[in-house]
Each structure stands twice: as C-alpha cells, then as structure tokens.
Motif scaffolding. Structure first.
Motif, PDB file in Angstrom:
ATOM      1  N   LEU A  79       0.348   2.299  -7.923  1.00  0.00           N
ATOM      2  CA  LEU A  79      -0.971   1.639  -7.954  1.00  0.00           C
ATOM      3  C   LEU A  79      -1.186   0.901  -9.278  1.00  0.00           C
ATOM      4  O   LEU A  79      -1.596  -0.268  -9.302  1.00  0.00           O
ATOM      5  N   MET A  80      -0.876   1.572 -10.397  1.00  0.00           N
ATOM      6  CA  MET A  80      -1.007   0.943 -11.716  1.00  0.00           C
ATOM      7  C   MET A  80      -0.201  -0.350 -11.790  1.00  0.00           C
ATOM      8  O   MET A  80      -0.652  -1.360 -12.302  1.00  0.00           O
ATOM      9  N   PHE A 106      -2.957  -4.544  -8.112  1.00  0.00           N
ATOM     10  CA  PHE A 106      -4.043  -4.564  -7.124  1.00  0.00           C
ATOM     11  C   PHE A 106      -5.209  -3.708  -7.615  1.00  0.00           C
ATOM     12  O   PHE A 106      -5.084  -2.968  -8.579  1.00  0.00           O
ATOM     13  N   SER A 107      -6.317  -3.784  -6.863  1.00  0.00           N
ATOM     14  CA  SER A 107      -7.510  -3.045  -7.265  1.00  0.00           C
ATOM     15  C   SER A 107      -7.267  -1.550  -7.344  1.00  0.00           C
ATOM     16  O   SER A 107      -6.778  -0.928  -6.411  1.00  0.00           O
ATOM     17  N   GLY A 108      -7.643  -0.976  -8.484  1.00  0.00           N
ATOM     18  CA  GLY A 108      -7.630   0.468  -8.636  1.00  0.00           C
ATOM     19  C   GLY A 108      -9.060   1.000  -8.638  1.00  0.00           C
ATOM     20  O   GLY A 108      -9.308   2.138  -8.999  1.00  0.00           O
ATOM     21  N   GLN A 109     -10.009   0.140  -8.252  1.00  0.00           N
ATOM     22  CA  GLN A 109     -11.421   0.542  -8.167  1.00  0.00           C
ATOM     23  C   GLN A 109     -11.720   1.093  -6.785  1.00  0.00           C
ATOM     24  O   GLN A 109     -12.735   1.747  -6.579  1.00  0.00           O
ATOM     25  N   ASN A 110     -10.862   0.781  -5.850  1.00  0.00           N
ATOM     26  CA  ASN A 110     -11.079   1.160  -4.460  1.00  0.00           C
ATOM     27  C   ASN A 110      -9.714   1.148  -3.786  1.00  0.00           C
ATOM     28  O   ASN A 110      -9.114   0.094  -3.606  1.00  0.00           O
ATOM     29  N   PHE A 111      -9.217   2.326  -3.445  1.00  0.00           N
ATOM     30  CA  PHE A 111      -7.884   2.363  -2.821  1.00  0.00           C
ATOM     31  C   PHE A 111      -7.765   3.566  -1.896  1.00  0.00           C
ATOM     32  O   PHE A 111      -8.473   4.563  -2.056  1.00  0.00           O
TER      33      PHE A 111
END
Lengths: 237, 237
Positions: free
Chosen positions: A130-131, A135-140
């Motif tokens: 993820l890091m 991409f967004s790591g605010q919503n996954f």
C-alpha cells in the motif's frame, strides 16, 4: 495473580530479510519468551534460530496452531501460560499474525480472558504494498482472494473498480502464486484503460518488484508473475 | 544514467518508541541518504536526530511537502535528486508515509518517472490495531474519518456494521482525538449489543491500551479517550 502478555510477533517475508525486518525490541523479546503459539513448529523453530535465539530449543514450549488442529483447539489450554502469569508469543508463517494469516481467534480469546495483547512492528506485505503503490492510503480495503469462478471473478473485479472510483478507495487482493498470471490477464481484460494497477512482488527480497501504471500501459508489457508471491492493488479514484 | 531510489521511511508513533520502531537497516539508511521529502521540516530533523543521524544537519537537503505547499508542488523538482541518481527519502509526521498520511502522490509521481520505490518496515497504527484486535485480517477496510454531520455519521456506522456482518469484514476508522469520546458514545448508541468493538489507543507508547469486547460490555464501562490518539475497529461477522 498478574497475567502474562500475549505478544504478536511478525516473521520476515523473505529469506535473508532479517536486517530489514527486526527491531532490537523483538530480538530481546524472543530471548525472554519461552512459550509460543505457532502455525508450523518446524518453520517457527527455524525462524527463531535465524533471528539469533539464545534459549536452547528444547527449553521452548511450542503449541501447534496449524490448519489441521485449528478447529479443535482448546483456547483455555493454549492460553494457560499467560493466565498463569507468563508472557507468550504468537507467530504465523510470514508477516504479521492475524493479518491475511491465522491468529485472530487466539487474540480474540486472549481479550476475552483479560490477557494483555501487544502487537510488534514488523513486515506486512499488505502495508508495504500500500505504501509503495502511490495509491490512497486514506481509504483502502484488503479483500483477500477473489472468487475462483471466472464469471464471478470478472464481475468482482468490475465491482471493485467501480467502488474504487466512487469512494476513492484502494482495493488490495491476492492470488495463489501459480495463478498470478491468469489473474493479471483477467484484470487487463476487465478494467478500464485509465484505471491504475500496482503489482508488488517478492516484497523485502533482493528481487523485490513494485510497479504502478495504468491498465493501458500494463497491456503493452509482458511480465511473468508465475509462482512469485504478489499483491495486486487497483485504484480508479 | 541510473536513477536513485525513493525510500519510504516510517517514523515512530510515540515518544521514546525508537527501540520498538527501527530496524538496523533503517538506521544505516538514514546515514546514507542526504535528501528528504518531509511533511514538516522541524519534526523531521528532530526525528532524524533522535534516530542517531551522524550526518551534520546542515548537509541535509530537506524539501517541505507540508499541507500549505502540497497543491503547488513541482514534482519534477521534488524528485530531481532521484532522477540525477541519488537516493532520497520520504517521511511523514508519524507512522508510514502514504498510509493515512500524505505522500502517496509523491510515490505515484516517482513510479511515473521510473524511479524505484522501496517501502521500509515500520510502525503503522492501522496494522498494529488490526493485529491486536482479534478481528478478521482476511478482509478489512480502513475508512479514515466518518462524516461529521450527526445523522450521516449514525447512518454510516450502521452501514459499516451491516457490511461487516454481510462480508465478515473488519471496519477501521479514526477521529480527531478531542472528539473520541463523542464517537464512542455514538458507536454505543448505534450498534447492536453483540457487535464487537476494539479500541486501540497510544499505540507503541508505554501507556498503550488495546481492548476488544462487545458493544454490550462497553456500555457498562467508563473509558476516557479524550485527546488520546485512537483507532476504532468494528466487527459484526
């Protein structure tokens, strides 16, 4: 009587990745703990040895929490050491126990009995991917495996893509390594050209491979993922 | 010319948590890297000092990627060092860059330019809370913040609970620390008695607090979460 603590101990994801995986605290802790709950005794002992365990192996009490015994486990017995006041450790085969790996049930049973639970910092392929995806790591969401049936799988991919676009959500999923190439071709077939796909392979290994680009660009490339541990990430936000 | 690597460098979550947060690789790496992209220069320098940085601070090149400049950043300039062949580092204020923290855009721009991205192992409150909750790590979503409007928030909580039950999914979310107590009372009001709630507070700090029990049991307890960094996890599967 004071209860012991249940430590959740991550295990490296790749051979030779000790240096990037362990914190000094973890190395001290494994010399302190004498009782472990593990997914596979043989690999658990191998891991502890590679980590530099000083306790003689015969002094360790190791409880098997493998697939074949998991349904008939007596949690009261499994956690007896902690209830008596000793610190115990929980380890899975690779990465963080309880995350895309067994162990959550042991943790839940510990909470029920008022045993303190302490998670240790260590490698998680989900988090590293993820890091590194961009991409967004605010919503996954981590979905685990997609359906096996071809029609259901293609529908699921399209649903995930739509949800990603609507919610600006990163979608993470995995596949058994010998079917990675099939999953990739289904993604290339089912997704829109502008949707972005990240493939993260062999994380923390010397041949770690992480690449993010649009489905359109992936279509013009040849990449062989056969038998390599991979995580797939979709983002259409 | 060979490009440099963009390293994604986690930062401890709590004061005095260096020992449980850093791997030896990370400590070597920060002595090798001379150029950083950071959320806040002052705290970044403080973090590097606490980690034992040997490079004199005036030799570091630090790029501000704070809130006030993020919209007008020139990524070509920000990544110029890596394009010239130097290794650079990306750090946020706490935890893993790009995960519930800024940085994903920098990573994405690096991928676009063919710069290798390497994520380092380190603390993530989301991952630690998930491990320690005892809830499913096979299927989970991190939602970020819930809506602020009271009606919308209560509806969202019920939707998350239903989805958790249907998909056997763990739902993770956060709140600004001074509104934690209000969120907790809304959860206790909106959820079913048998739904399980985990509250994980002050992760990796000496006063770390992680507790999982049913909504029913939480209703009979008093807990003060005011101004403590917390993660909330719901599971109704």
């Amino acid at each position: 009587m004071t209860k012991g603590t249940l430590y959740l101990i991550p295990v490296p994801l790749a051979e030779g990745a000790e240096h990037v995986s362990y914190t000094p605290f973890q190395l001290e802790l494994i010399d302190h703990i004498k009782e472990y709950i593990v997914e596979n005794e043989k690999t658990a002992r191998k891991f502890l040895k590679a980590a530099g365990l000083k306790t003689p192996q015969q002094e360790l009490r190791i409880h098997d929490y493998g697939k074949h015994v998991r349904d008939k486990v007596n949690y009261q017995e499994l956690l007896a050491g902690a209830l008596r006041g000793e610190d115990i450790g929980l380890m899975s085969e690779a990465g963080c126990p309880g995350v895309a790996d067994p162990g959550a049930e042991v943790v839940f049973e510990a909470h029920k009995r008022g045993i303190k639970v302490v998670p240790l910092i260590g490698p998680s392929s989900i988090l590293l991917a993820l890091m590194a995806s961009g991409f967004s790591g605010q919503n996954f969401s981590f979905i685990g495996y997609l359906p096996i049936d071809k029609g259901a799988r293609s529908k699921k991919i399209k649903d995930l893509e739509q949800e990603s676009q609507r919610e600006k959500r990163t979608q993470l999923f995995i596949e058994t390594p010998f079917r990675n190439n099939q999953l990739l071709s289904e993604l290339l077939k089912s997704c829109k050209p502008q949707t972005r796909l990240c493939i993260a392979c062999n994380l923390t290994a010397p041949d770690e491979y992480i690449r993010t680009q649009t489905i359109e660009k992936w279509r013009s490339e040849t990449v062989d993922l056969h038998k390599k541990p991979c995580i797939f990430l979709l983002y259409a936000g």
